[in-house]
Scaffold this motif. Structure first.
Motif, PDB file in Angstrom:
ATOM      1  N   GLU A 270      91.951  77.518  41.970  1.00  0.00           N
ATOM      2  CA  GLU A 270      92.242  78.842  41.419  1.00  0.00           C
ATOM      3  C   GLU A 270      93.272  78.748  40.292  1.00  0.00           C
ATOM      4  OE1 GLU A 270      94.008  83.235  42.677  1.00  0.00           O
ATOM      5  OE2 GLU A 270      93.926  81.646  44.189  1.00  0.00           O
TER       6      GLU A 270
ATOM      7  N   ARG B  88      92.697  80.123  36.570  1.00  0.00           N
ATOM      8  CA  ARG B  88      93.586  81.126  35.974  1.00  0.00           C
ATOM      9  C   ARG B  88      94.271  80.592  34.717  1.00  0.00           C
ATOM     10  NH1 ARG B  88      93.973  85.673  38.806  1.00  0.00           N
ATOM     11  NH2 ARG B  88      93.472  85.648  41.035  1.00  0.00           N
TER      12      ARG B  88
ATOM     13  N   ASP C 252      91.904  81.149  32.144  1.00  0.00           N
ATOM     14  CA  ASP C 252      91.361  82.511  32.120  1.00  0.00           C
ATOM     15  C   ASP C 252      89.847  82.514  32.338  1.00  0.00           C
ATOM     16  OD1 ASP C 252      91.720  85.274  32.011  1.00  0.00           O
ATOM     17  OD2 ASP C 252      91.301  85.354  29.860  1.00  0.00           O
TER      18      ASP C 252
ATOM     19  N   PRO D 155      86.906  83.414  34.975  1.00  0.00           N
ATOM     20  CA  PRO D 155      86.547  84.109  36.210  1.00  0.00           C
ATOM     21  C   PRO D 155      85.465  83.335  36.963  1.00  0.00           C
ATOM     22  CG  PRO D 155      85.480  85.154  34.339  1.00  0.00           C
ATOM     23  CD  PRO D 155      86.328  84.036  33.789  1.00  0.00           C
TER      24      PRO D 155
ATOM     25  N   ARG E 214      86.652  84.680  45.287  1.00  0.00           N
ATOM     26  CA  ARG E 214      86.029  85.251  44.090  1.00  0.00           C
ATOM     27  C   ARG E 214      87.123  85.903  43.256  1.00  0.00           C
ATOM     28  NH1 ARG E 214      82.065  90.458  43.849  1.00  0.00           N
ATOM     29  NH2 ARG E 214      81.709  90.446  41.601  1.00  0.00           N
ATOM     30  N   LEU E 215      87.372  85.344  42.075  1.00  0.00           N
ATOM     31  CA  LEU E 215      88.380  85.909  41.187  1.00  0.00           C
ATOM     32  C   LEU E 215      87.877  87.229  40.612  1.00  0.00           C
ATOM     33  CD1 LEU E 215      89.628  82.718  39.301  1.00  0.00           C
ATOM     34  CD2 LEU E 215      90.531  83.770  41.363  1.00  0.00           C
ATOM     35  N   ASP E 216      88.804  88.083  40.239  1.00  0.00           N
ATOM     36  CA  ASP E 216      88.450  89.373  39.647  1.00  0.00           C
ATOM     37  C   ASP E 216      87.557  89.167  38.431  1.00  0.00           C
ATOM     38  OD1 ASP E 216      90.043  90.653  41.529  1.00  0.00           O
ATOM     39  OD2 ASP E 216      91.768  90.796  40.184  1.00  0.00           O
ATOM     40  N   ASN E 217      86.628  90.107  38.276  1.00  0.00           N
ATOM     41  CA  ASN E 217      85.704  90.134  37.130  1.00  0.00           C
ATOM     42  C   ASN E 217      84.714  88.979  37.102  1.00  0.00           C
ATOM     43  OD1 ASN E 217      86.867  92.535  36.022  1.00  0.00           O
ATOM     44  ND2 ASN E 217      88.591  91.274  35.329  1.00  0.00           N
ATOM     45  N   THR E 218      84.500  88.336  38.237  1.00  0.00           N
ATOM     46  CA  THR E 218      83.486  87.283  38.303  1.00  0.00           C
ATOM     47  C   THR E 218      82.151  87.919  38.674  1.00  0.00           C
ATOM     48  OG1 THR E 218      85.142  85.712  39.084  1.00  0.00           O
ATOM     49  CG2 THR E 218      82.838  85.092  39.358  1.00  0.00           C
ATOM     50  N   GLN E 219      81.115  87.538  37.982  1.00  0.00           N
ATOM     51  CA  GLN E 219      79.784  88.067  38.273  1.00  0.00           C
ATOM     52  C   GLN E 219      79.393  87.735  39.714  1.00  0.00           C
ATOM     53  OE1 GLN E 219      77.826  86.019  35.137  1.00  0.00           O
ATOM     54  NE2 GLN E 219      77.712  84.075  36.227  1.00  0.00           N
ATOM     55  N   TYR E 220      78.783  88.678  40.404  1.00  0.00           N
ATOM     56  CA  TYR E 220      78.456  88.447  41.805  1.00  0.00           C
ATOM     57  C   TYR E 220      77.367  87.403  41.990  1.00  0.00           C
ATOM     58  CZ  TYR E 220      74.279  91.456  41.698  1.00  0.00           C
ATOM     59  OH  TYR E 220      73.056  91.990  41.439  1.00  0.00           O
TER      60      TYR E 220
END
Length: 138
Positions: free
Chosen positions: A21, A25, A28, A30, A47-53
């Motif tokens: 992680e 980060r 930058d 995701p 799952r980091l924020d704004n990562t496609q599912y």
């Protein structure tokens, strides 16, 4: 004679995920980070924020493929790129870089899969996770 078998613990998985992680980060990126045990069972998913599912299942499958075949998924990708399409039909094989087996004392104890950015970047993140575990292994 009973063999001595090492086990990837949840604490190990947390250390690996934290280092991965941090690398994601720092750049930058995701991503989803998945860590599985030696049987391919999910130990930790991040799952980091704004990562496609869509990257959730890909990360899990990269990790499972890396432990199932005991090699980086990059090796499978290279084989397909060289025209060896038989690797596309192997059950559980995902020929996309970003899945790495976790090895301790020459034993395969689990794997990490990362998905969300370019595959070589996924692999960079996964390697950062593995590197932290290797630093703490006697």
């Amino acid at each position: 004679m009973i063999a001595h078998k090492l086990c990837l613990t949840l604490d190990d998985a947390k250390k690996i995920a934290a280092a991965a992680e941090a690398e994601a980060r720092r750049n930058d990126w995701p991503v989803v980070i998945a860590i599985v045990d030696d049987g391919g069972h999910l130990l930790l998913l991040l799952r980091l924020d704004n990562t496609q599912y869509g990257s959730i299942e890909v990360a899990i499958q990269k990790a499972r493929s890396a432990i199932a075949f005991r090699r980086q998924t990059k090796v499978l990708e290279e084989q397909v790129t060289q025209g060896q399409v038989r690797y596309l039909g192997l059950p559980g094989a995902i020929p996309i870089e970003g899945g790495l087996p976790i090895v301790a004392e020459n034993q395969f104890i689990g794997a990490i899969g990362v998905s969300g950015v370019r595959s070589h970047q996924d692999a960079q993140i996964a390697q950062a996770g593995i590197d932290v575990l290797e630093q703490h292994t006697p």
